[in-house]
Design a protein around this motif. Structure first.
Motif, PDB file in Angstrom:
ATOM      1  N   LYS A  25       5.083   3.259  -3.874  1.00 32.97           N
ATOM      2  CA  LYS A  25       4.585   4.090  -4.970  1.00 32.97           C
ATOM      3  C   LYS A  25       4.734   3.429  -6.330  1.00 32.97           C
ATOM      4  O   LYS A  25       4.097   3.825  -7.286  1.00 32.97           O
ATOM      5  CB  LYS A  25       5.329   5.434  -4.983  1.00 32.97           C
ATOM      6  CG  LYS A  25       5.130   6.250  -3.731  1.00 32.97           C
ATOM      7  CD  LYS A  25       3.687   6.647  -3.570  1.00 32.97           C
ATOM      8  CE  LYS A  25       3.537   7.494  -2.301  1.00 32.97           C
ATOM      9  NZ  LYS A  25       2.154   7.709  -1.966  1.00 32.97           N
ATOM     10  N   GLN A  62     -12.570  -4.611  -8.867  1.00 33.48           N
ATOM     11  CA  GLN A  62     -13.657  -4.251  -7.954  1.00 33.48           C
ATOM     12  C   GLN A  62     -14.790  -3.575  -8.698  1.00 33.48           C
ATOM     13  O   GLN A  62     -15.963  -3.791  -8.389  1.00 33.48           O
ATOM     14  CB  GLN A  62     -13.139  -3.320  -6.864  1.00 33.48           C
ATOM     15  CG  GLN A  62     -12.248  -3.995  -5.856  1.00 33.48           C
ATOM     16  CD  GLN A  62     -11.629  -3.004  -4.879  1.00 33.48           C
ATOM     17  OE1 GLN A  62     -11.686  -1.801  -5.077  1.00 33.48           O
ATOM     18  NE2 GLN A  62     -11.011  -3.531  -3.831  1.00 33.48           N
ATOM     19  N   GLN A  95       3.725   0.575  -7.217  1.00 35.82           N
ATOM     20  CA  GLN A  95       2.683  -0.440  -7.413  1.00 35.82           C
ATOM     21  C   GLN A  95       1.410   0.150  -8.009  1.00 35.82           C
ATOM     22  O   GLN A  95       0.310  -0.330  -7.746  1.00 35.82           O
ATOM     23  CB  GLN A  95       2.366  -1.125  -6.078  1.00 35.82           C
ATOM     24  CG  GLN A  95       3.529  -1.818  -5.433  1.00 35.82           C
ATOM     25  CD  GLN A  95       4.006  -3.005  -6.248  1.00 35.82           C
ATOM     26  OE1 GLN A  95       3.230  -3.584  -6.991  1.00 35.82           O
ATOM     27  NE2 GLN A  95       5.260  -3.349  -6.096  1.00 35.82           N
ATOM     28  N   ASN A  96       1.540   1.179  -8.828  1.00 36.14           N
ATOM     29  CA  ASN A  96       0.355   1.814  -9.411  1.00 36.14           C
ATOM     30  C   ASN A  96      -0.409   0.867 -10.323  1.00 36.14           C
ATOM     31  O   ASN A  96      -1.645   0.885 -10.347  1.00 36.14           O
ATOM     32  CB  ASN A  96       0.761   3.073 -10.180  1.00 36.14           C
ATOM     33  CG  ASN A  96       1.173   4.182  -9.246  1.00 36.14           C
ATOM     34  OD1 ASN A  96       0.723   4.230  -8.109  1.00 36.14           O
ATOM     35  ND2 ASN A  96       2.034   5.067  -9.720  1.00 36.14           N
ATOM     36  N   SER A  97       0.297   0.038 -11.074  1.00 39.53           N
ATOM     37  CA  SER A  97      -0.394  -0.889 -11.969  1.00 39.53           C
ATOM     38  C   SER A  97      -1.211  -1.912 -11.174  1.00 39.53           C
ATOM     39  O   SER A  97      -2.300  -2.299 -11.583  1.00 39.53           O
ATOM     40  CB  SER A  97       0.601  -1.593 -12.882  1.00 39.53           C
ATOM     41  OG  SER A  97       1.528  -2.332 -12.113  1.00 39.53           O
ATOM     42  N   LEU A  98      -0.685  -2.340 -10.026  1.00 42.77           N
ATOM     43  CA  LEU A  98      -1.437  -3.266  -9.184  1.00 42.77           C
ATOM     44  C   LEU A  98      -2.692  -2.602  -8.619  1.00 42.77           C
ATOM     45  O   LEU A  98      -3.759  -3.222  -8.577  1.00 42.77           O
ATOM     46  CB  LEU A  98      -0.556  -3.773  -8.042  1.00 42.77           C
ATOM     47  CG  LEU A  98      -1.191  -4.754  -7.074  1.00 42.77           C
ATOM     48  CD1 LEU A  98      -1.598  -6.027  -7.804  1.00 42.77           C
ATOM     49  CD2 LEU A  98      -0.243  -5.064  -5.939  1.00 42.77           C
ATOM     50  N   LYS A  99      -2.573  -1.347  -8.240  1.00 35.68           N
ATOM     51  CA  LYS A  99      -3.745  -0.616  -7.739  1.00 35.68           C
ATOM     52  C   LYS A  99      -4.796  -0.459  -8.825  1.00 35.68           C
ATOM     53  O   LYS A  99      -5.995  -0.627  -8.577  1.00 35.68           O
ATOM     54  CB  LYS A  99      -3.319   0.751  -7.215  1.00 35.68           C
ATOM     55  CG  LYS A  99      -2.561   0.695  -5.922  1.00 35.68           C
ATOM     56  CD  LYS A  99      -2.187   2.087  -5.458  1.00 35.68           C
ATOM     57  CE  LYS A  99      -1.339   2.031  -4.215  1.00 35.68           C
ATOM     58  NZ  LYS A  99      -0.926   3.373  -3.766  1.00 35.68           N
ATOM     59  N   ILE A 100      -4.353  -0.145 -10.044  1.00 35.47           N
ATOM     60  CA  ILE A 100      -5.297   0.003 -11.153  1.00 35.47           C
ATOM     61  C   ILE A 100      -5.993  -1.317 -11.441  1.00 35.47           C
ATOM     62  O   ILE A 100      -7.207  -1.369 -11.659  1.00 35.47           O
ATOM     63  CB  ILE A 100      -4.569   0.531 -12.406  1.00 35.47           C
ATOM     64  CG1 ILE A 100      -4.138   1.978 -12.177  1.00 35.47           C
ATOM     65  CG2 ILE A 100      -5.455   0.429 -13.634  1.00 35.47           C
ATOM     66  CD1 ILE A 100      -3.224   2.518 -13.251  1.00 35.47           C
ATOM     67  N   THR A 105      -6.522  -3.883  -9.335  1.00 34.64           N
ATOM     68  CA  THR A 105      -7.478  -4.242  -8.279  1.00 34.64           C
ATOM     69  C   THR A 105      -8.714  -3.356  -8.324  1.00 34.64           C
ATOM     70  O   THR A 105      -9.827  -3.835  -8.092  1.00 34.64           O
ATOM     71  CB  THR A 105      -6.820  -4.148  -6.896  1.00 34.64           C
ATOM     72  OG1 THR A 105      -6.265  -2.849  -6.708  1.00 34.64           O
ATOM     73  CG2 THR A 105      -5.751  -5.201  -6.734  1.00 34.64           C
ATOM     74  N   ARG A 106      -8.549  -2.093  -8.635  1.00 28.94           N
ATOM     75  CA  ARG A 106      -9.724  -1.207  -8.729  1.00 28.94           C
ATOM     76  C   ARG A 106     -10.614  -1.595  -9.904  1.00 28.94           C
ATOM     77  O   ARG A 106     -11.850  -1.527  -9.798  1.00 28.94           O
ATOM     78  CB  ARG A 106      -9.279   0.243  -8.856  1.00 28.94           C
ATOM     79  CG  ARG A 106      -8.752   0.797  -7.560  1.00 28.94           C
ATOM     80  CD  ARG A 106      -8.330   2.230  -7.690  1.00 28.94           C
ATOM     81  NE  ARG A 106      -7.740   2.702  -6.443  1.00 28.94           N
ATOM     82  CZ  ARG A 106      -7.020   3.786  -6.340  1.00 28.94           C
ATOM     83  NH1 ARG A 106      -6.791   4.542  -7.398  1.00 28.94           N
ATOM     84  NH2 ARG A 106      -6.516   4.143  -5.183  1.00 28.94           N
ATOM     85  N   LYS A 126       0.825  -1.194   0.000  1.00 28.61           N
ATOM     86  CA  LYS A 126       0.000   0.000   0.000  1.00 28.61           C
ATOM     87  C   LYS A 126       0.867   1.254   0.000  1.00 28.61           C
ATOM     88  O   LYS A 126       0.545   2.239  -0.658  1.00 28.61           O
ATOM     89  CB  LYS A 126      -0.916  -0.011   1.227  1.00 28.61           C
ATOM     90  CG  LYS A 126      -1.930   1.091   1.248  1.00 28.61           C
ATOM     91  CD  LYS A 126      -2.844   0.946   2.447  1.00 28.61           C
ATOM     92  CE  LYS A 126      -3.885   2.039   2.467  1.00 28.61           C
ATOM     93  NZ  LYS A 126      -4.749   1.941   3.631  1.00 28.61           N
TER      94      LYS A 126
END
Length: 100
Positions: free
Chosen positions: A41, A54, A43-48, A50-51, A38
């Protein structure tokens, strides 16, 4: 005081190291790893990813529901089509079992 410390040490060593406590330690380690992800910084592709997963849950639910309804309708139509063939005793038994 020594007896209390000895009993506490015995409790920590013997009673506390059962399977559920080890599972709790694993979960805590997993949470610590998730906190690392979390705060990272890069890990933006992982955040995109997962979003987007969802956001697509509702669409996935409705598409699976629609597919289920279409399959049920198709099964009812096929069942009605082969009903006369299965009920006719002049047809061979093997073919009627295959149609069933």
């Amino acid at each position: 005081i020594i007896a209390v410390l000895a009993d506490l040490l015995h409790w920590v060593i013997v009673d506390m190291w059962n399977a559920s406590f080890i599972r709790i330690l694993r979960v805590a380690r997993l949470v610590r790893g998730l906190r690392f992800l979390k705060g990272n910084k890069s890990q933006n592709s992982l955040k995109i990813l997962t979003r987007s997963m969802q956001a697509s849950v509702v669409t996935l639910f409705w598409s699976l529901g629609l597919l289920m309804v279409l399959q049920c309708i198709g099964a009812m139509v096929v069942g009605q089509v082969v009903l006369d063939f299965i009920g006719d005793v002049s047809n061979p038994v093997e073919q009627r079992h295959e149609a069933f």
